[in-house]
Design an enzyme around this catalytic site. Structure first.
Site, PDB file in Angstrom:
ATOM      1  CB  CYS A  22      -2.065   3.708   2.989  1.00 29.19           C
ATOM      2  SG  CYS A  22      -0.330   4.161   3.215  1.00 29.19           S
ATOM      3  CG  ASN A  25       4.298   2.077   4.762  1.00 26.66           C
ATOM      4  OD1 ASN A  25       5.346   1.543   5.069  1.00 26.66           O
ATOM      5  ND2 ASN A  25       3.418   2.411   5.687  1.00 26.66           N
ATOM      6  CB  CYS A  27       0.723   9.959   3.161  1.00 30.14           C
ATOM      7  SG  CYS A  27       1.760  10.748   1.912  1.00 30.14           S
ATOM      8  NE  ARG A  28      -3.804   7.225   2.062  1.00 31.05           N
ATOM      9  CZ  ARG A  28      -4.386   6.559   1.099  1.00 31.05           C
ATOM     10  NH1 ARG A  28      -5.713   6.534   1.030  1.00 31.05           N
ATOM     11  NH2 ARG A  28      -3.681   5.915   0.193  1.00 31.05           N
ATOM     12  CB  SER A  29      -0.633   3.042   6.612  1.00 33.10           C
ATOM     13  OG  SER A  29       0.518   2.933   5.813  1.00 33.10           O
ATOM     14  CG  ASP A 134      -3.455   9.212  -1.718  1.00 29.52           C
ATOM     15  OD1 ASP A 134      -2.638   9.863  -1.044  1.00 29.52           O
ATOM     16  OD2 ASP A 134      -3.141   8.418  -2.614  1.00 29.52           O
TER      17      ASP A 134
HETATM   18  P1  4NP Z   1      -0.165   6.987   1.072  1.00 30.54           P
HETATM   19  O1  4NP Z   1      -0.025   8.133  -0.046  1.00 30.54           O
HETATM   20  O2  4NP Z   1      -0.806   5.789   0.380  1.00 30.54           O
HETATM   21  O3  4NP Z   1      -1.068   7.597   2.078  1.00 30.54           O
HETATM   22  O4  4NP Z   1       1.234   6.710   1.573  1.00 30.54           O
HETATM   23  C1  4NP Z   1       0.615   7.930  -1.264  1.00 30.54           C
HETATM   24  C2  4NP Z   1       1.976   8.024  -1.319  1.00 30.54           C
HETATM   25  C3  4NP Z   1       2.621   7.856  -2.542  1.00 30.54           C
HETATM   26  C4  4NP Z   1       1.878   7.606  -3.677  1.00 30.54           C
HETATM   27  C5  4NP Z   1       0.515   7.506  -3.610  1.00 30.54           C
HETATM   28  C6  4NP Z   1      -0.128   7.655  -2.399  1.00 30.54           C
HETATM   29  N1  4NP Z   1       2.543   7.450  -4.929  1.00 30.54           N
HETATM   30  O5  4NP Z   1       1.847   7.281  -5.945  1.00 30.54           O
HETATM   31  O6  4NP Z   1       3.779   7.487  -4.979  1.00 30.54           O
END
Ligand code: 4NP
Length: 171
Positions: A22, A25, A27-29, A134
Site C-alpha cells: 500500500c 504500510n 493501514c491497508r497492507s 485509503d
Molecule cells: P496505508 O494508509 O497506505 O493504507 O498504510 C496510509 C498511511 C499513511 C499515509 C497515507 C496512507 N500517509 O500519508 O502518511
C-alpha cells in the site's frame, strides 16, 4: 482488463511468497497481512506460505500499525502487535511469487499488472478490480470496511493457494 482469480505458480515448488503493498504500510497492507496469515494458518499452509507487506512511501518505516487499524483487527480477534512498517524497494518483485497492490496508485508504482503483480481486489469476488480505499484520513468506519474487503479477498486467495499442486502436499 482481466480479473484472474488464480495465482501464478511459485518459483520454488512447495513454497509461496506473497507481498502486499500500500502507500504507508500502517493501514491497508498490514491489515491484509495479518488476516491473510491467519487464513493461511487456518488452512494448514503456515509452513509453506510466507506473507509480508510494505508501503511505497517511507514516512512510517519502523512504526507499528495505525491505532485505528490495530483496534479494528483486535475487535476481529486478530493480533496486530508484530507489525513494523517497511518500504518497498526493487528487491521485492524477485523476492515474491505474487505482489498485490491495494489500489491503482500502488499498482502503478509497481509498474502495473503483470503475471506476478495484481491488484489485491482482482481476487475479491465483490467489487472485483476495485481499490481498497485509503482509510487513513477518514474515520473508524473506513477501517471496518477495509477489514470486510480484506477478509473476503483473503478467503479467495487462500482457496487459490490450496489449488496449487505442491503446497501443503507434504506428508
Ligand atoms: P496505508 O494508509 O497506505 O493504507 O498504510 C496510509 C498511511 C499513511 C499515509 C497515507 C496512507 N500517509 O500519508 O502518511
Amino acid at each position: 482488463m482481466t480479473h484472474d482469480r488464480s495465482v501464478p505458480s511459485p518459483r520454488t515448488p512447495g513454497h509461496y511468497r506473497l507481498g502486499l503493498v500500500c502507500l504507508g504500510n500502517i493501514c491497508r497492507s498490514p491489515m491484509a497481512e495479518v488476516v491473510l496469515r491467519a487464513r493461511v494458518d487456518d488452512a494448514g499452509l503456515a509452513g509453506c506460505v510466507d506473507v509480508d507487506s510494505c508501503g511505497t512511501g517511507g514516512w512510517h518505516v519502523g512504526r507499528p500499525m495505525d491505532e485505528r487499524a490495530a483496534s479494528v483487527l483486535l475487535a476481529g480477534h486478530y493480533d496486530p502487535s508484530d507489525h513494523r512498517a517497511q518500504q518497498y524497494d526493487d528487491t521485492w518483485p524477485a523476492a515474491h511469487d505474487l505482489l498485490l497492490a491495494m489500489d491503482a496508485d500502488n499498482l502503478a508504482e509497481l509498474g502495473g499488472r503483470s503475471e506476478r503483480v495484481h491488484l489485491f481486489r482482482d481476487h475479491d469476488p465483490i467489487g472485483t478490480g476495485d481499490d481498497v480505499p485509503d482509510p487513513y484520513y477518514g474515520g473508524e468506519r473506513g477501517f471496518e470496511e477495509v477489514l470486510a474487503m480484506v477478509e473476503r479477498t483473503c478467503a479467495t486467495l487462500v482457496a487459490a493457494l490450496q489449488r496449487e499442486p505442491d503446497l501443503g502436499a507434504r506428508p
